[in-house]
Structures are given as structure tokens and as C-alpha cells.
Design a protein around this motif. Structure first.
Motif, PDB file in Angstrom:
ATOM      1  N   LEU A  20       0.866  -1.172  -0.059  1.00 23.00           N
ATOM      2  CA  LEU A  20      -0.085   0.185   0.110  1.00 23.00           C
ATOM      3  C   LEU A  20       0.756   1.381   0.070  1.00 23.00           C
ATOM      4  O   LEU A  20       1.545   1.425   0.704  1.00 23.00           O
ATOM      5  N   HIS A  21       0.741   2.112  -1.042  1.00 25.78           N
ATOM      6  CA  HIS A  21       1.313   3.304  -1.168  1.00 25.78           C
ATOM      7  C   HIS A  21       0.958   4.507  -0.117  1.00 25.78           C
ATOM      8  O   HIS A  21      -0.120   4.237   0.419  1.00 25.78           O
ATOM      9  N   GLY A  22       1.458   5.518  -0.036  1.00 22.08           N
ATOM     10  CA  GLY A  22       1.438   6.503   0.776  1.00 22.08           C
ATOM     11  C   GLY A  22       0.472   7.632   0.058  1.00 22.08           C
ATOM     12  O   GLY A  22       0.110   7.380  -1.148  1.00 22.08           O
ATOM     13  N   LEU A  23      -0.044   8.604   0.708  1.00 20.82           N
ATOM     14  CA  LEU A  23      -0.704   9.794   0.162  1.00 20.82           C
ATOM     15  C   LEU A  23      -0.007  10.508  -0.891  1.00 20.82           C
ATOM     16  O   LEU A  23       0.990  10.907  -1.008  1.00 20.82           O
ATOM     17  N   GLY A  24      -0.773  10.677  -2.069  1.00 15.94           N
ATOM     18  CA  GLY A  24      -0.401  11.347  -3.017  1.00 15.94           C
ATOM     19  C   GLY A  24       0.284  10.161  -4.146  1.00 15.94           C
ATOM     20  O   GLY A  24       0.362  10.688  -5.419  1.00 15.94           O
ATOM     21  N   ALA A  25       0.825   9.159  -4.009  1.00 16.19           N
ATOM     22  CA  ALA A  25       1.529   8.270  -4.658  1.00 16.19           C
ATOM     23  C   ALA A  25       0.464   7.343  -5.434  1.00 16.19           C
ATOM     24  O   ALA A  25      -0.795   7.434  -5.361  1.00 16.19           O
ATOM     25  N   THR A  26       0.904   6.182  -6.249  1.00 16.09           N
ATOM     26  CA  THR A  26       0.290   5.177  -6.788  1.00 16.09           C
ATOM     27  C   THR A  26       1.082   3.918  -6.569  1.00 16.09           C
ATOM     28  O   THR A  26       1.942   4.090  -5.976  1.00 16.09           O
ATOM     29  N   PRO A  51      -8.139   4.312  -3.409  1.00 14.57           N
ATOM     30  CA  PRO A  51      -9.161   5.295  -3.797  1.00 14.57           C
ATOM     31  C   PRO A  51      -8.773   6.462  -3.893  1.00 14.57           C
ATOM     32  O   PRO A  51      -8.208   7.004  -2.969  1.00 14.57           O
ATOM     33  N   GLY A  52      -8.865   7.196  -5.126  1.00 14.56           N
ATOM     34  CA  GLY A  52      -8.731   8.567  -5.108  1.00 14.56           C
ATOM     35  C   GLY A  52      -7.435   8.982  -5.531  1.00 14.56           C
ATOM     36  O   GLY A  52      -6.927  10.280  -5.599  1.00 14.56           O
ATOM     37  N   HIS A  53      -6.559   7.907  -5.908  1.00  8.66           N
ATOM     38  CA  HIS A  53      -5.017   8.069  -6.415  1.00  8.66           C
ATOM     39  C   HIS A  53      -4.968   7.438  -7.744  1.00  8.66           C
ATOM     40  O   HIS A  53      -5.676   6.236  -7.810  1.00  8.66           O
ATOM     41  N   GLY A  54      -4.239   7.979  -8.601  1.00 10.66           N
ATOM     42  CA  GLY A  54      -3.755   7.115  -9.706  1.00 10.66           C
ATOM     43  C   GLY A  54      -5.103   6.646 -10.494  1.00 10.66           C
ATOM     44  O   GLY A  54      -5.696   7.840 -10.837  1.00 10.66           O
ATOM     45  N   ARG A 172      -4.129  17.742 -14.494  1.00  9.76           N
ATOM     46  CA  ARG A 172      -4.375  17.819 -13.327  1.00  9.76           C
ATOM     47  C   ARG A 172      -3.595  16.676 -12.303  1.00  9.76           C
ATOM     48  O   ARG A 172      -3.316  15.622 -13.020  1.00  9.76           O
ATOM     49  N   LEU A 173      -3.671  16.565 -11.108  1.00  6.94           N
ATOM     50  CA  LEU A 173      -3.104  15.493 -10.367  1.00  6.94           C
ATOM     51  C   LEU A 173      -4.207  14.401 -10.406  1.00  6.94           C
ATOM     52  O   LEU A 173      -5.387  14.771 -10.251  1.00  6.94           O
ATOM     53  N   ALA A 174      -3.898  13.235 -10.531  1.00  7.86           N
ATOM     54  CA  ALA A 174      -4.925  12.191 -10.369  1.00  7.86           C
ATOM     55  C   ALA A 174      -5.495  12.099  -8.905  1.00  7.86           C
ATOM     56  O   ALA A 174      -6.586  11.656  -8.573  1.00  7.86           O
ATOM     57  N   LEU A 175      -4.593  12.508  -7.820  1.00 11.64           N
ATOM     58  CA  LEU A 175      -5.050  12.559  -6.548  1.00 11.64           C
ATOM     59  C   LEU A 175      -6.393  13.391  -6.397  1.00 11.64           C
ATOM     60  O   LEU A 175      -6.504  14.520  -6.808  1.00 11.64           O
ATOM     61  N   ASP A 176      -7.305  12.775  -5.542  1.00  7.04           N
ATOM     62  CA  ASP A 176      -8.607  13.418  -5.169  1.00  7.04           C
ATOM     63  C   ASP A 176      -7.969  14.409  -4.094  1.00  7.04           C
ATOM     64  O   ASP A 176      -7.458  13.983  -2.995  1.00  7.04           O
TER      65      ASP A 176
END
Length: 254
Positions: A20-26, A51-54, A172-176
Motif C-alpha cells: 500500500l502506497h502513501g498519500l499522493g502516490a500510486t 481510492p482517489g489516487h492514480g 491535473r493530479l490524479a489525486l482527489d
């Protein structure tokens, strides 16, 4: 949700390793682990985009429990995975262990001490609208800064390019942004609920935490010399031993 999560996979059979990756990553941040796991992990592994990433869809609300709930359909009842989570992913790993049988959790680079100012800042970030960029390069540059990957991966690495998306000629960033709203973890409560083997680890140069902050929870703490917050990207080989006895005997030399 499980069928719509973007998931990297490798190996075959059991046991299962969940990364499991960290906040903002994929999930692409685990690419450097693939060959190591081919030699050292006895079963299969999966590395989803949270969810909300990548490439994974967003959630209506982001909590550690809601993120863990979105992951549970990826696991069969008999899997009992070993879970290695980085930063946000480490906290989600603990929340997951409270919901489904897990063999062990390794939390790497988890931030456990938060100031009111830090929480106010992340709450404000969660409410901001999406920022749009005129070029892919600008968006990738922001993604690398937000995810802490700047200087660790190149702009054309999948860990960089999968973190952005194009819509109607803008980037945009894929990050929600809402994912910033998870808040601070209740580490004592999460550890009490996890009911499994837990290790916490950190890079020696990680500014997000200290040895003393992690040791207060009474679980084994491992410090990785010379590494920073994204230790798993800096040196997969030096982080691989965090999986301990769950590895096979064929562990490549560093």
C-alpha cells in the motif's frame, strides 16, 4: 469498488503480500520491488492504487476505515495477507487488519505526531478545488512534490506519469484533494484493534517521525540507516528485510 481499483500484480499462489502506497502516490512506487519479490516472496503480491489516487476512483469521504473497506474485496477469506504499507498506507494496513484476518502488518514511514497547524493545513487542502495545469510537465512536477518523490523518480517514470491525468486539454493530479482529509491516526486504538503481528519502520532521515515517537506504542521499531521518508523507493533491497520471516531464504544481497 474492488473491480474498479487499479491493481498491479505479480507472482502466483500463496501467501499474499499486499503493498500500500502513501498519500499522493500510486501503486507504481512498488515497481522496484518486482524482481526482488520474484526471488524472495513465496507467493503472489498486489499493489493497488488507493481510492482517489492514480487510476482508482474517489470515495465520497476519506477515513482510514473507508480506505480499508475499499480494499477488503481484493482479499479472499483464506488469503490472510502480509501487508506492507507506506505512510498513509501503513495506517490503512492497520485499519484493514481490524476488518479482516491479516498475518502481519509492517508500517513504514507513518506519521504519528500531528500539530494543530498541520491538521488545519491538511483540512484546508482537502477542501480546495482541483488545480489545473497547462502542461503535463507542470502537473508531473507538482505530483512529484506532493507525493515526496521528487529526486527519486524521473518525470517519465510510471510513478510520475500515473499520478496525473489529462482532461479536455488540461492537466491535473490524479489525486482527489479530498484524500487530504483523513486526519491524524489514532495509533493506539488501531494497534489495539489490529490483533496481529505489527512492526513499525522508518528511514533514519525521515523528517515525518522519530524513533521515540514510534517506540511509544510498544511494537518493534526498525530504523533504516541513510534512508528518508520514501525509503521503499530509495532502496527496495534495504527495505525488503522488513518482511522478516515471511520471506523465503532466497533474499538477494543489497
Amino acid at each position: 469498488m474492488a473491480t474498479s481499483l487499479r491493481v498491479h500484480r505479480g507472482g502466483e499462489g500463496g501467501p499474499l503480500l499486499l503493498l500500500l502506497h502513501g498519500l499522493g502516490a500510486t501503486g507504481d512506487v512498488w515497481a522496484g520491488w518486482s524482481q526482488l519479490l520474484d526471488h524472495s516472496w513465496p507467493g503472489r503480491w498486489i499493489a493497488p492504487d488507493l481510492p482517489g489516487h492514480g487510476g482508482s476512483p474517489p470515495l465520497p469521504e476519506y477515513t482510514f476505515d473507508s480506505l480499508a473497506e475499499a480494499l477488503t474485496p481484493l482479499l479472499a477469506p483464506a488469503d490472510r495477507p502480509v501487508v506492507l504499507g507506506h505512510s498513509l498506507g501503513g495506517v490503512v494496513a492497520l485499519a484493514l487488519a481490524a476488518r479482516t484476518p491479516v498475518t502481519a502488518v509492517v508500517g513504514l514511514g507513518v506519521k504519528v505526531a500531528w500539530t494543530e497547524q498541520e491538521l488545519d493545513r491538511t483540512a484546508a487542502l482537502a477542501k480546495r478545488p482541483v488545480t489545473w495545469f497547462g502542461s503535463r510537465d507542470e502537473a508531473v512536477d507538482r505530483h512529484l512534490r506532493v507525493s515526496g518523490l521528487g529526486g527519486l523518480v524521473t518525470a517519465d517514470d510510471p510513478a510520475a506519469t500515473r499520478g496525473v491525468r489529462e482532461e479536455d486539454g488540461r492537466w491535473r493530479l490524479a489525486l482527489d484533494p479530498g484524500a487530504f482529509g483523513v486526519g491524524a491516526p489514532d495509533m493506539a486504538g488501531l494497534l489495539a484493534r489490529a490483533n496481529t503481528e505489527v512492526r513499525l519502520a522508518r528511514g533514519e532521515q525521515d523528517p515525518m517521525n522519530t524513533d521515540d515517537q514510534l517506540k511509544q506504542y510498544g511494537v518493534p521499531v526498525i530504523t533504516l540507516p541513510g534512508l528518508g521518508h520514501n525509503a521503499h523507493v530509495q532502496s527496495p533491497a534495504e527495505c525488503l528485510p522488513l518482511l522478516g520471516t515471511h520471506l523465503t531464504g532466497d533474499v538477494p544481497s543489497r
